[in-house]
Design a protein around this motif. Structure first.
Motif, PDB file in Angstrom:
ATOM      1  N   UNK A  14      24.087 -23.708 -29.250  1.00  0.00           N
ATOM      2  CA  UNK A  14      24.137 -22.247 -29.326  1.00  0.00           C
ATOM      3  C   UNK A  14      22.880 -21.685 -29.974  1.00  0.00           C
ATOM      4  N   UNK A  15      22.383 -22.358 -31.011  1.00  0.00           N
ATOM      5  CA  UNK A  15      21.155 -21.901 -31.664  1.00  0.00           C
ATOM      6  C   UNK A  15      19.964 -21.986 -30.711  1.00  0.00           C
ATOM      7  N   UNK A  16      19.898 -23.072 -29.951  1.00  0.00           N
ATOM      8  CA  UNK A  16      18.807 -23.223 -28.984  1.00  0.00           C
ATOM      9  C   UNK A  16      18.865 -22.125 -27.923  1.00  0.00           C
ATOM     10  N   UNK A  17      20.057 -21.849 -27.403  1.00  0.00           N
ATOM     11  CA  UNK A  17      20.196 -20.811 -26.384  1.00  0.00           C
ATOM     12  C   UNK A  17      19.830 -19.436 -26.936  1.00  0.00           C
ATOM     13  N   UNK A  18      20.207 -19.183 -28.195  1.00  0.00           N
ATOM     14  CA  UNK A  18      19.881 -17.892 -28.805  1.00  0.00           C
ATOM     15  C   UNK A  18      18.370 -17.719 -28.953  1.00  0.00           C
ATOM     16  N   UNK A  19      17.697 -18.764 -29.425  1.00  0.00           N
ATOM     17  CA  UNK A  19      16.238 -18.698 -29.564  1.00  0.00           C
ATOM     18  C   UNK A  19      15.584 -18.537 -28.199  1.00  0.00           C
ATOM     19  N   UNK A  20      16.081 -19.289 -27.225  1.00  0.00           N
ATOM     20  CA  UNK A  20      15.528 -19.222 -25.866  1.00  0.00           C
ATOM     21  C   UNK A  20      15.691 -17.825 -25.268  1.00  0.00           C
ATOM     22  N   UNK A  28       7.523 -13.177 -28.334  1.00  0.00           N
ATOM     23  CA  UNK A  28       6.939 -14.395 -28.896  1.00  0.00           C
ATOM     24  C   UNK A  28       6.395 -15.287 -27.789  1.00  0.00           C
ATOM     25  N   UNK A  29       7.125 -15.355 -26.684  1.00  0.00           N
ATOM     26  CA  UNK A  29       6.691 -16.139 -25.526  1.00  0.00           C
ATOM     27  C   UNK A  29       6.827 -15.276 -24.284  1.00  0.00           C
ATOM     28  N   UNK A  30       6.187 -15.712 -23.213  1.00  0.00           N
ATOM     29  CA  UNK A  30       6.235 -14.989 -21.944  1.00  0.00           C
ATOM     30  C   UNK A  30       7.383 -15.537 -21.103  1.00  0.00           C
ATOM     31  N   UNK A  31       8.336 -14.672 -20.758  1.00  0.00           N
ATOM     32  CA  UNK A  31       9.499 -15.097 -19.980  1.00  0.00           C
ATOM     33  C   UNK A  31       9.119 -15.597 -18.597  1.00  0.00           C
ATOM     34  N   UNK A  32       7.928 -15.250 -18.127  1.00  0.00           N
ATOM     35  CA  UNK A  32       7.479 -15.752 -16.827  1.00  0.00           C
ATOM     36  C   UNK A  32       7.382 -17.272 -16.834  1.00  0.00           C
ATOM     37  N   UNK A  33       7.038 -17.823 -17.995  1.00  0.00           N
ATOM     38  CA  UNK A  33       6.866 -19.270 -18.105  1.00  0.00           C
ATOM     39  C   UNK A  33       8.112 -19.965 -18.645  1.00  0.00           C
ATOM     40  N   UNK A  34       8.843 -19.310 -19.540  1.00  0.00           N
ATOM     41  CA  UNK A  34       9.987 -19.961 -20.187  1.00  0.00           C
ATOM     42  C   UNK A  34      11.325 -19.525 -19.620  1.00  0.00           C
ATOM     43  N   UNK A  35      11.365 -18.374 -18.952  1.00  0.00           N
ATOM     44  CA  UNK A  35      12.599 -17.775 -18.472  1.00  0.00           C
ATOM     45  C   UNK A  35      13.536 -17.498 -19.650  1.00  0.00           C
ATOM     46  N   UNK A  36      14.813 -17.227 -19.343  1.00  0.00           N
ATOM     47  CA  UNK A  36      15.838 -16.973 -20.349  1.00  0.00           C
ATOM     48  C   UNK A  36      17.173 -17.455 -19.802  1.00  0.00           C
ATOM     49  N   UNK A  37      18.118 -17.789 -20.676  1.00  0.00           N
ATOM     50  CA  UNK A  37      19.420 -18.254 -20.179  1.00  0.00           C
ATOM     51  C   UNK A  37      20.085 -17.276 -19.220  1.00  0.00           C
ATOM     52  N   UNK A  38      20.024 -15.980 -19.526  1.00  0.00           N
ATOM     53  CA  UNK A  38      20.668 -15.002 -18.649  1.00  0.00           C
ATOM     54  C   UNK A  38      20.001 -14.972 -17.276  1.00  0.00           C
ATOM     55  N   UNK A  39      18.688 -15.108 -17.244  1.00  0.00           N
ATOM     56  CA  UNK A  39      17.969 -15.103 -15.969  1.00  0.00           C
ATOM     57  C   UNK A  39      18.232 -16.389 -15.191  1.00  0.00           C
TER      58      UNK A  39
END
Length: 249
Positions: A14-20, A28-39
């Motif tokens: 859960x902590x990892x998903x929250x940070x992600x 902090x990071x670009x979602x283009x490269x890391x994405x997000x759990x919801x996406x």
């Protein structure tokens, strides 16, 4: 202990998903490269609705199942025989260890040359990737059997077959299951990478396509799908392995 382990694992995930999720939102990071759990979830729902999803999954599962079944069918009996008969082990040990030390994915190009880009080459890669850990651990399990047990069985006039079936096989079974668990993860890796290298269908083929199109959300969904399958399968084998070790104590 089980509940504590589950609690710690759940909190970590859960902590990892929250940070992600919130790191891209905070810039902090670009979602283009890391994405997000919801996406990733949204992309996954879209992928599941496509007509080719079930076909790709069924192709990958079929390749894995056939290759890994062959690996078990060959690796377990051959490992038990090699562990029991030293002369045969001395003959076959060098080529087996050579294959074991070779990165199996390095054999992928020659396998494709021999068998083409169809399912046969993926099945062969799954077989080669999975059979060596199974064989080596089965052989080690037989060699690790306490010699006094064999002597005791023979003192009661047990024949060689009885010694093998009633003493050696049960004692080496935990090592065999360990080899199956290690071989399983390698077989999954082999199938996916083989599909990425040269394939017309399968989850690995989709991973490569999404990566080349820079569709990170879709790419991560397929990667997580493979990870979930591998985790579920290895956890099931690990549970069986722990039960066998407990029963043997």
């Amino acid at each position: 202990m089980f509940n504590y382990r589950t609690l710690v694992s759940t909190i970590t995930v859960m902590a990892f998903l929250a940070v992600w999720e919130f790191a891209p939102r905070a810039g902090i990071v670009d979602a283009t490269f890391t994405s997000q759990p919801t996406r990733v979830v949204a992309a996954g729902l879209e992928i599941i609705r496509t007509a080719g999803f079930l076909h790709d999954v069924s192709v990958s599962l079929s390749e894995f199942a056939l290759g890994f079944t062959l690996a078990i069918a060959v690796g377990v009996p051959l490992g038990l025989v090699l562990g029991r008969f030293p002369v045969l082990r001395y003959v076959l040990d060098p080529p087996i260890m050579a294959i074991y030390a070779t990165p199996h994915l390095a054999l992928l190009p020659i396998i494709v040359v021999w068998l083409g880009i169809g399912m046969q080459s993926k099945i062969a890669v799954a077989f080669v990737s999975g059979v060596i850990p199974i064989l080596v651990n089965a052989m080690a399990g037989v060699r690790g059997v306490d010699g006094s047990w064999i002597v005791a069985a023979r003192s009661f006039s047990a024949r060689e077959w009885d010694v093998f079936v009633k003493v050696i096989l049960p004692a080496s079974l935990p090592s065999v299951i360990l080899g199956i668990r290690l071989g399983l993860s390698r077989a999954v890796l082999g199938v996916v990478v083989a599909e990425m290298y040269q394939s017309q269908a399968g989850v690995g083929n989709e991973i490569m396509r999404y990566g080349s199109e820079f569709r990170t959300d879709y790419l991560l969904f397929d990667v997580l799908l493979v990870s979930l399958f591998g985790l579920t399968a290895t956890s099931a084998v690990r549970a069986l392995e722990e039960r066998l070790w407990t029963a043997g104590e």
